[in-house]
Design an enzyme around this catalytic site. Structure first.
Site, mmCIF file in Angstrom:
data_model
loop_
_atom_site.group_PDB
_atom_site.id
_atom_site.type_symbol
_atom_site.label_atom_id
_atom_site.label_comp_id
_atom_site.label_asym_id
_atom_site.label_seq_id
_atom_site.Cartn_x
_atom_site.Cartn_y
_atom_site.Cartn_z
ATOM 1 N N THR A 1 43.008 42.985 45.857
ATOM 2 C CA THR A 1 43.049 42.730 44.352
ATOM 3 C C THR A 1 42.900 44.427 43.763
ATOM 4 O O THR A 1 42.270 45.112 44.490
ATOM 5 C CB THR A 1 42.142 42.026 43.735
ATOM 6 O OG1 THR A 1 42.009 42.409 42.214
ATOM 7 C CG2 THR A 1 40.653 42.231 44.115
ATOM 8 N N GLU B 1 41.547 44.880 41.201
ATOM 9 C CA GLU B 1 40.209 45.271 40.810
ATOM 10 C C GLU B 1 39.234 45.981 41.792
ATOM 11 O O GLU B 1 38.080 46.476 41.292
ATOM 12 C CB GLU B 1 39.458 43.725 40.470
ATOM 13 C CG GLU B 1 39.963 42.939 39.424
ATOM 14 C CD GLU B 1 39.225 43.697 38.031
ATOM 15 O OE1 GLU B 1 38.048 44.404 38.065
ATOM 16 O OE2 GLU B 1 39.984 43.618 37.029
ATOM 17 N N TYR C 1 32.948 40.518 41.539
ATOM 18 C CA TYR C 1 34.273 40.161 42.139
ATOM 19 C C TYR C 1 34.766 41.259 42.893
ATOM 20 O O TYR C 1 35.410 41.218 44.138
ATOM 21 C CB TYR C 1 35.128 39.626 40.961
ATOM 22 C CG TYR C 1 36.606 39.365 41.641
ATOM 23 C CD1 TYR C 1 37.020 38.255 42.320
ATOM 24 C CD2 TYR C 1 37.592 40.209 41.096
ATOM 25 C CE1 TYR C 1 38.317 37.909 42.635
ATOM 26 C CE2 TYR C 1 39.016 39.910 41.668
ATOM 27 C CZ TYR C 1 39.081 39.041 42.436
ATOM 28 O OH TYR C 1 40.645 38.740 42.737
ATOM 29 N N LYS D 1 35.463 41.724 46.879
ATOM 30 C CA LYS D 1 36.931 41.616 47.516
ATOM 31 C C LYS D 1 37.146 42.887 48.197
ATOM 32 O O LYS D 1 37.876 43.058 49.095
ATOM 33 C CB LYS D 1 37.801 41.705 46.351
ATOM 34 C CG LYS D 1 38.212 40.313 45.740
ATOM 35 C CD LYS D 1 39.188 39.372 46.560
ATOM 36 C CE LYS D 1 39.489 38.193 46.059
ATOM 37 N NZ LYS D 1 40.490 37.333 46.815
#
Ligand code: NAP
Ligand code: G4F
Length: 344
Positions: free
Chosen positions: A126, A128, A150, A154
């Site tokens: 991601t 992110e 998160y 990831k």
């Protein structure tokens, strides 16, 4: 010979679009979901493919369950889409998020190494991971700086995927995907929250929509375009990491503005900070408020990616524009709000 794909997170947004794409390409699709799934198969039903998928129970937090499924299904390709994918919740459930989103990926990779290291693997990485990004637009070479549990989880998953590629020669690719949305998006994510709640407001079923940081910028594309990129990564001779993005960033405010217009609401903004309000000019009523409850302890202000590598190496291209995406989501929610039927 027919290929078999194992899709984890099959009940989610991407699980539905990817399964449909793979079925169209003639794959046998086996969808893995938790016995305790909080989602039904309604997204799959919505795309008309619920009956064309074989289902297996698998929870990424349980190594034995992962091993058993990979052993029994003997897939050619595994697409790991399963995750606790909501950034906001990762602040409340950081340990669980790490278990599923980080260690869960190691469990899958171990299963591949044990059962058949020839299985090709896609990891749902991601944008992110870039978090407080040092450059814009971000590329595969941009340093990572995650800003929430998160993103941190990831990032572990991203590196363990690269490690199994290098250490064991497994064809394992990471798609660094920017926000991708659709009418099948979960209603906790800001885009669908906006289109679903503004549609309810239009029909008088709700008064106001409360949002957090409406100046945040995201690179929003259509999920249906992005799943093709996942498949292309696994067809490439060499496994690698690829950014899938549109190259354009828009604010949450712009998303709300266009959604409102698509729904026939004439949105004007008044005030500043937490006192800012979105008003429907025709009725004079406040329809959007700011609620600090939706602010994040650490925010990612802007993300925008460069899809150059994927376009040049994989021949991937997105087809749906930002405006078309907003229109598609607003019109789908208009219909649902009018009929009063929500299944996801
Ligand atoms: P989503 O709609 O939230 O779907 C997530 C799926 O993961 C659901 O099917 C969920 O199943 C499953 N899941 C959650 N915990 C699990 C567990 N412990 N074991 C097995 N399955 C579990 O997410 P999405 O938007 O389709 O995204 C797919 C993947 O791409 C995710 O990994 C996400 O982090 C990543 N990603 C998404 C975006 C985006 O903008 N959409 C961008 C970059 C990366 P239940 O029905 O059981 O809850
Ligand atoms: O829609 P969001 O919750 O998505 P976010 O945090 O960007 O994460 C999504 O995209 C990632 C890819 O970049 C995925 F990896 C991840 O799984 C997920 O799919 O929030 C977008 C922005 C944020 O800046 C948030 O602070 O919108 C801002 N926002 C403002 N008001 C809000 C709200 N977000 C939510 N969910 N709800 C609000 O009321």
């Amino acid at each position: 010979m027919q290929k078999t794909a194992l899709v984890t997170g099959v009940t989610g947004q991407d699980g539905a679009y990817l399964s449909r794409y793979l079925l169209q390409r003639g794959y046998r699709v086996v969808g893995a979901h938790r016995a305790t799934s909080i989602h039904s198969r309604s997204r799959l039903a919505c795309l008309g493919i619920e009956e064309h998928i074989e289902y297996v129970d698998m929870d990424l937090v349980e190594l034995a369950s992962v091993l058993r499924v990979v052993e029994a299904v003997r897939p050619d390709e595994i697409y790991n889409l399963a995750a606790q994918s909501f950034v906001g919740r990762s602040f409340e459930q950081p340990v669980y998020t790490a278990d599923v989103d980080a260690l869960g990926v190691t469990r899958l990779l171990e299963a591949i190494r044990t059962v058949n290291s020839g299985i090709r693997f896609y990891q749902a990485s991601t944008s992110e991971m870039f978090g407080c990004a040092l450059h814009a637009p971000q590329t595969e070479e941009t340093p990572f700086f995650p800003r929430n549990p998160y993103g941190v989880a990831k990032l572990y998953a991203h590196w363990i995927t690269a490690n199994y590629r290098d250490a064991y020669g497994i064809h394992a690719s990471s798609g660094i995907l920017y926000n991708h949305e659709s009418p099948l998006r979960g209603r906790e994510f800001v885009t669908r929250k906006i289109t679903s709640q503004l549609a309810l407001i239009k029909y008088g079923r709700q008064k106001e929509l409360a949002l957090g940081n409406i100046d945040a910028k995201r690179d929003w594309g259509f999920a249906g375009d992005y799943v093709e990129g996942m498949w292309r990564m696994l067809q490439s001779d060499k496994s690698a990491s690829y950014v899938l993005a549109t190259g354009q960033a828009h604010t949450v405010r712009e998303f709300a503005q266009i959604s409102a217009a698509e729904l026939g609401l004439d949105l004007v903004w008044e005030g500043k900070g937490i006192h800012e309000r979105g008003i429907d000019r025709k009725s004079g009523k406040t329809i959007i408020t700011i609620d600090p409850e939706f602010y994040r302890p650490t925010e990612v202000e802007t993300l925008v990616g460069s899809p150059c590598k994927a376009e040049q190496t994989l021949g991937w291209k997105r087809h749906v524009s930002f405006e078309e995406l907003v229109g598609m989501m607003a019109h789908a929610d208009d219909q649902l709000a009018r009929d009063g039927t929500y299944s996801f």
